[in-house]
Design an enzyme around this catalytic site. Structure first.
Site, mmCIF file in Angstrom:
data_model
loop_
_atom_site.group_PDB
_atom_site.id
_atom_site.type_symbol
_atom_site.label_atom_id
_atom_site.label_comp_id
_atom_site.label_asym_id
_atom_site.label_seq_id
_atom_site.Cartn_x
_atom_site.Cartn_y
_atom_site.Cartn_z
ATOM 1 C CD1 TRP A 2 -2.165 -2.108 2.013
ATOM 2 C CD2 TRP A 2 -2.911 -1.365 0.037
ATOM 3 N NE1 TRP A 2 -3.162 -2.953 1.585
ATOM 4 C CE2 TRP A 2 -3.641 -2.522 0.388
ATOM 5 C CE3 TRP A 2 -3.204 -0.717 -1.167
ATOM 6 C CZ2 TRP A 2 -4.644 -3.053 -0.435
ATOM 7 C CZ3 TRP A 2 -4.203 -1.251 -1.991
ATOM 8 C CH2 TRP A 2 -4.907 -2.397 -1.619
ATOM 9 C CG ASP A 47 -3.246 3.887 4.244
ATOM 10 O OD1 ASP A 47 -4.279 3.738 4.915
ATOM 11 O OD2 ASP A 47 -2.991 3.220 3.217
ATOM 12 C CE LYS A 94 -8.905 -3.044 3.848
ATOM 13 N NZ LYS A 94 -7.670 -2.432 3.422
HETATM 14 C C1 PLP Z 1 -7.150 -1.921 2.104
HETATM 15 C C2 PLP Z 1 -6.122 -0.892 2.180
HETATM 16 C C3 PLP Z 1 -5.975 0.104 1.196
HETATM 17 C C4 PLP Z 1 -6.828 0.135 -0.054
HETATM 18 O O1 PLP Z 1 -8.124 0.511 0.219
HETATM 19 P P1 PLP Z 1 -9.182 0.749 -0.948
HETATM 20 O O2 PLP Z 1 -10.334 1.351 -0.224
HETATM 21 O O3 PLP Z 1 -9.477 -0.580 -1.554
HETATM 22 O O4 PLP Z 1 -8.578 1.675 -1.934
HETATM 23 C C5 PLP Z 1 -5.011 1.054 1.360
HETATM 24 N N1 PLP Z 1 -4.217 1.065 2.444
HETATM 25 C C6 PLP Z 1 -4.328 0.124 3.403
HETATM 26 C C7 PLP Z 1 -3.417 0.180 4.594
HETATM 27 C C8 PLP Z 1 -5.276 -0.873 3.313
HETATM 28 O O5 PLP Z 1 -5.375 -1.803 4.267
#
Ligand code: PLP
Length: 360
Positions: free
Chosen positions: A101, A171, A195
């Site tokens: 990511w 993030d 998540k």
């Molecule tokens: C799942 C995830 C993403 C991607 O998320 P989307 O909503 O599918 O774009 C980005 N960063 C992390 C840390 C994730 O766990």
């Protein structure tokens, strides 16, 4: 009704009480005679939903007044582009690459300016967090970027990088609300909600007000400009109303659980049950260095691909689902987000113990 123990990395398990409440309100939301899915985003009822959701999130995270909370869409991945377009003033940003990511965010940022990978743990399949105490931070860097919890690899930053005075952007898609954080350590925190918080599609950005600017990159789409969203209280266009409504319910649930201090205790308890077993097992082992282990995502292997596959198959049949590891790591991964009850982890470990006895 048979609910399974769902160890999916995302979208993932939500608190059962939240789902029940949403079901009860499906046809008639509090006397409006309609579902939240069917109502105007300009209605009184929805106005109360989004305002209350924001306030509850502010309370839980103790978000200072000089930060805006934005409910956006496009998932976390959309922010990979929005961040450089909004925050790169000097055209430079430093990225710490601790997994896929972070890498994707870095690759995207390169389209908009000079993105520099100042640290990486790619050399060991991202199984650790690099030492970030003295990085070669660019003097002109507009921000330093991290992925706080690495969903795929199961590592997390237990110590934040030394950004040498630069703004930290994080993030937190896979660990937001799992434990207390100090929001003022960051210029921007964002998370895709699927998540730990709600249904896919919603992404929340918590951004310090002075970083919300008009002079963003000229080609930045109106929708991706933080100022557009901030000026319109996240209602520039139709927001993902139903998703925001569910997020609001999860925020209330976190509050009722005792807030983030209680969530931390709950999550540490669960993680300890699983990690202690992995450390004592002769068949299973964790794939991450101990000091960088995540509270949320726990990858593990047997060292034998056939046995891994057999385990996943038998676990699924026994009601422990979505344990197959990410294709880049292999093996298994148990995501034990906020809504996973302790019972789910205890029963998984009992199942693993039994599997080990039967197969050794
Ligand atoms: C799942 C995830 C993403 C991607 O998320 P989307 O909503 O599918 O774009 C980005 N960063 C992390 C840390 C994730 O766990």
């Amino acid at each position: 009704m048979a609910r399974v123990f769902n160890f999916s990395a995302g979208p993932s398990v939500l608190p059962e009480v939240v789902l029940k409440e949403a079901a009860e309100e499906m046809l008639d939301y509090r006397g409006t005679g309609m579902s939240v899915m069917e109502m105007s985003h300009r209605s009184k009822a929805f106005d109360a939903i989004i305002k209350e959701a924001e306030q509850d999130l502010r309370d839980i995270l103790e978000i200072p007044d000089n930060y805006k909370v934005l409910f956006l869409q496009g998932g976390a991945s959309q922010q990979f582009a929005a961040i450089p377009m909004n925050l790169m003033k000097n055209g430079v940003a430093d990225y710490i690459i601790t997994g896929q990511w972070a890498k994707k965010a870095y690759e995207e940022a390169k389209k908009y300016g000079k993105a520099v990978a100042v640290a990486s743990s790619a050399d060991k399949t991202f199984s650790y967090i690099p030492d970030c105490s003295d990085l070669p931070i660019d003097e002109d860097a507009d921000y330093v970027y991290i992925c706080h919890n690495n969903t795929i690899y199961g590592t997390t930053f237990h110590t934040l990088p030394n950004t040498k005075g630069k703004i930290l952007v994080a993030d937190m898609s896979s660990d937001i609300l799992s434990q207390p954080i100090n929001v003022s350590d960051y210029g921007l925190i964002y998370f895709g909600v699927q998540k730990n918080v709600g249904p896919a599609g919603v992404v929340v950005a918590i951004i310090r007000e002075d970083l919300i600017r008009d002079d963003v990159m000229p080609f930045c789409p109106t929708m991706l400009k933080y100022k557009t969203q901030a000026d319109n209280d996240s209602l520039y266009n139709t927001p993902p109303c139903y998703g925001i409504y569910i997020c609001g319910k999860v925020f209330k649930w976190v509050k009722e659980m005792g807030g983030l201090a209680a969530m931390k205790v709950h999550n540490e308890k669960k993680a300890a049950i699983l990690y202690d077993f992995l450390d004592s097992s002769k068949m299973f082992r964790g794939t991450v260095v101990k000091e960088d282990r995540s509270l949320m995502n726990v990858p593990f292997v047997t060292g034998n691909e056939e046995l891994d596959a057999k385990f996943v198959k038998e676990a699924t049949a026994a009601g422990f689902v979505n344990l197959k590891g990410h294709r880049s790591v292999g093996g298994m991964r148990a995501s034990i987000y906020n809504a996973m009850p302790i019972e789910g982890v205890e029963k998984l470990v009992a199942f693993m113990q039994k599997f080990e006895e039967e197969h050794s």
